[in-house]
Motif scaffolding. Sequence first.
Motif, mmCIF file in Angstrom:
data_model
loop_
_atom_site.group_PDB
_atom_site.id
_atom_site.type_symbol
_atom_site.label_atom_id
_atom_site.label_comp_id
_atom_site.label_asym_id
_atom_site.label_seq_id
_atom_site.Cartn_x
_atom_site.Cartn_y
_atom_site.Cartn_z
ATOM 1 N N ALA A 169 21.211 49.563 47.931
ATOM 2 C CA ALA A 169 20.820 50.560 46.937
ATOM 3 C C ALA A 169 19.577 50.100 46.185
ATOM 4 N N GLN A 170 19.545 48.835 45.795
ATOM 5 C CA GLN A 170 18.375 48.310 45.088
ATOM 6 C C GLN A 170 17.143 48.297 45.979
ATOM 7 N N VAL A 171 17.310 47.884 47.227
ATOM 8 C CA VAL A 171 16.177 47.850 48.156
ATOM 9 C C VAL A 171 15.642 49.261 48.399
ATOM 10 N N ALA A 172 16.540 50.246 48.413
ATOM 11 C CA ALA A 172 16.120 51.636 48.618
ATOM 12 C C ALA A 172 15.342 52.169 47.423
ATOM 13 N N GLY A 173 15.490 51.532 46.263
ATOM 14 C CA GLY A 173 14.777 51.974 45.076
ATOM 15 C C GLY A 173 15.592 52.865 44.158
ATOM 16 N N VAL A 174 16.921 52.856 44.326
ATOM 17 C CA VAL A 174 17.786 53.628 43.433
ATOM 18 C C VAL A 174 17.573 53.127 42.007
ATOM 19 N N GLY A 175 17.303 54.055 41.079
ATOM 20 C CA GLY A 175 16.948 53.649 39.737
ATOM 21 C C GLY A 175 18.108 53.412 38.801
ATOM 22 N N SER A 176 19.275 54.003 39.125
ATOM 23 C CA SER A 176 20.408 53.925 38.204
ATOM 24 C C SER A 176 21.677 53.664 38.992
ATOM 25 N N LEU A 177 22.338 52.557 38.678
ATOM 26 C CA LEU A 177 23.545 52.139 39.390
ATOM 27 C C LEU A 177 24.682 51.929 38.412
ATOM 28 N N VAL A 178 25.885 52.358 38.818
ATOM 29 C CA VAL A 178 27.082 51.977 38.082
ATOM 30 C C VAL A 178 28.082 51.416 39.073
ATOM 31 N N LEU A 179 28.673 50.288 38.724
ATOM 32 C CA LEU A 179 29.678 49.647 39.556
ATOM 33 C C LEU A 179 31.053 49.911 38.954
ATOM 34 N N CYS A 180 31.978 50.424 39.770
ATOM 35 C CA CYS A 180 33.361 50.641 39.341
ATOM 36 C C CYS A 180 34.280 49.662 40.062
ATOM 37 N N SER A 181 35.215 49.093 39.308
ATOM 38 C CA SER A 181 36.225 48.227 39.899
ATOM 39 C C SER A 181 37.466 48.299 39.012
ATOM 40 N N PRO A 182 38.654 48.245 39.610
ATOM 41 C CA PRO A 182 39.876 48.439 38.825
ATOM 42 C C PRO A 182 40.050 47.397 37.727
ATOM 43 N N PRO A 183 40.558 47.826 36.570
ATOM 44 C CA PRO A 183 40.860 46.869 35.500
ATOM 45 C C PRO A 183 42.064 46.015 35.870
ATOM 46 N N GLN A 184 42.077 44.803 35.380
ATOM 47 C CA GLN A 184 43.147 43.861 35.676
ATOM 48 C C GLN A 184 43.868 43.497 34.382
ATOM 49 N N ALA A 185 45.186 43.670 34.366
ATOM 50 C CA ALA A 185 45.959 43.314 33.181
ATOM 51 C C ALA A 185 45.773 41.846 32.837
ATOM 52 N N GLU A 186 45.655 41.027 33.865
ATOM 53 C CA GLU A 186 45.509 39.584 33.676
ATOM 54 C C GLU A 186 44.231 39.227 32.923
ATOM 55 N N PHE A 187 43.231 40.140 32.991
ATOM 56 C CA PHE A 187 41.931 39.858 32.379
ATOM 57 C C PHE A 187 41.603 40.863 31.280
ATOM 58 N N GLY A 188 42.643 41.271 30.566
ATOM 59 C CA GLY A 188 42.447 42.100 29.386
ATOM 60 C C GLY A 188 41.924 43.499 29.660
ATOM 61 N N GLY A 189 42.236 44.023 30.822
ATOM 62 C CA GLY A 189 41.792 45.376 31.139
ATOM 63 C C GLY A 189 40.377 45.455 31.661
ATOM 64 N N ARG A 190 39.799 44.334 32.017
ATOM 65 C CA ARG A 190 38.466 44.319 32.635
ATOM 66 C C ARG A 190 38.614 44.049 34.133
ATOM 67 N N PRO A 191 37.609 44.397 34.940
ATOM 68 C CA PRO A 191 37.638 43.991 36.343
ATOM 69 C C PRO A 191 37.692 42.478 36.466
ATOM 70 N N HIS A 192 38.058 42.016 37.642
ATOM 71 C CA HIS A 192 38.157 40.572 37.877
ATOM 72 C C HIS A 192 36.833 39.896 37.495
ATOM 73 N N PRO A 193 36.872 38.752 36.828
ATOM 74 C CA PRO A 193 35.637 38.078 36.402
ATOM 75 C C PRO A 193 34.653 37.791 37.532
ATOM 76 N N THR A 194 35.161 37.538 38.734
ATOM 77 C CA THR A 194 34.250 37.277 39.849
ATOM 78 C C THR A 194 33.464 38.531 40.221
ATOM 79 N N ILE A 195 34.083 39.696 40.067
ATOM 80 C CA ILE A 195 33.376 40.958 40.280
ATOM 81 C C ILE A 195 32.265 41.101 39.238
ATOM 82 N N LEU A 196 32.604 40.824 37.991
ATOM 83 C CA LEU A 196 31.604 40.923 36.921
ATOM 84 C C LEU A 196 30.477 39.919 37.134
ATOM 85 N N ALA A 197 30.818 38.723 37.575
ATOM 86 C CA ALA A 197 29.798 37.699 37.808
ATOM 87 C C ALA A 197 28.853 38.116 38.928
ATOM 88 N N ALA A 198 29.398 38.710 39.990
ATOM 89 C CA ALA A 198 28.554 39.186 41.080
ATOM 90 C C ALA A 198 27.605 40.264 40.582
#
Length: 431
Positions: A138-167
Amino acid sequence: MLSATELRATLPRAEIDVDAALHQVRPVVEAVRERGVEAVLEYTERFDRVRPASVRVPRAEIEAALTTLDPAVRAALEEAIERARKVHADQRRADVTTTVADGGTVTERWVPVERVGLYAPGGLAVYPSSVVMNVVPAQVAGVGSLVLCSPPQAEFGGRPHPTILAAAALLGVDEVWAVGGAQAVALMAHGGTDTDGAELVPVDLVTGPGNIYLTAAKRLLRGLIGIDSEAGPTEIAILADETANPVHVAADLVSQAEHDPLAASVLVTTSEELADAVDRELAGRVAATKHTERIGEALHGKQSGTVLVSTVDEGLRVVDAYAAEHLEIQTADARAVAARVRNAGAVFVGPYAPVSLGDYCAGSNHVLPTGGYARHSSGLSVQSFLRGIHVIDYSEEALREVAGKVVALANAEDLPAHGEAVTARFPGGAE
């Protein structure tokens, strides 16, 4: 010899009924359309057993996830990103102008989709590699606006897994929504207002794999949004002869069975001795691996099995009919055999190109067509995020030259006003 029709009907395949899931998904999609984030959070609490304070993850939390990432994982992700960017950079499309006649040109202009929603699943495993595979093209194609969705995890306070966020942080993605499944697709399609009053802007295209409910939501919302594909359970097919190493073959079959109890692992071989050796190797390997139960269910399911063929040519007919997401060629002269494959999401050549390499660090994309879709569809690429627009530029004389033929075709189709739209430009006659 079985016909193409008989092969398609006979070969093992997971039975996934997306239509049956539509009746469960439709109320979710409608609720999100009507009630927005409030409905999203209600379904999130029901399905993921956690209710995030907000849908959008604060940028500071995305950046913080990178600071706590295991250095070895960070280095591996950075390598995966670098190789993926290298491969996808060569997929860029250049505008092409064709001169059809003096004064008449048609230009094909490649324009990126304006806003894209990218999905990284979070079910039985964590998939930072899917973040890489969706974001990079998507970035190489030149898409100007991106949103990443990933399921929230109870173990991480309702946020996606930290490794997903780090990526996401490594890739420069600062908009992440903590939402999964059908409600994620619905929210990306319709948009809404977050709990803090901030707008969640709808997208034009959704890409990325997920479970059957996410797939059903994609099908339901296709048209309002574009989608990459309707992804099903992962598949591996291995075409092997007597030269293949049974340890390699067994390990690769297990690697894909590890994803999901519905994952398909299919061996197509000319060698009964190899098939028996692989079975023996599988018995010990499955018992010793971490996800024994899941893998065993996948390998013994109706979607997996061994197909004996008399020749490699016959094996090619079988794997082309199967059209696997991932196809390994472990035969003598594997490169030449691989060159003859017509239907596969990706082809892995020889003993040192396992599917796991493509999952992470080959540079290729691992978001690939499943369920036989490789007969007509490609995996995710830069092209997935581009639209070709024809720009037609004709001078008066160039139009005059072809006017009579336009009129003839318009009349042949009983659409005379089409022709009149041309002749109206030449009151004195086009000829």
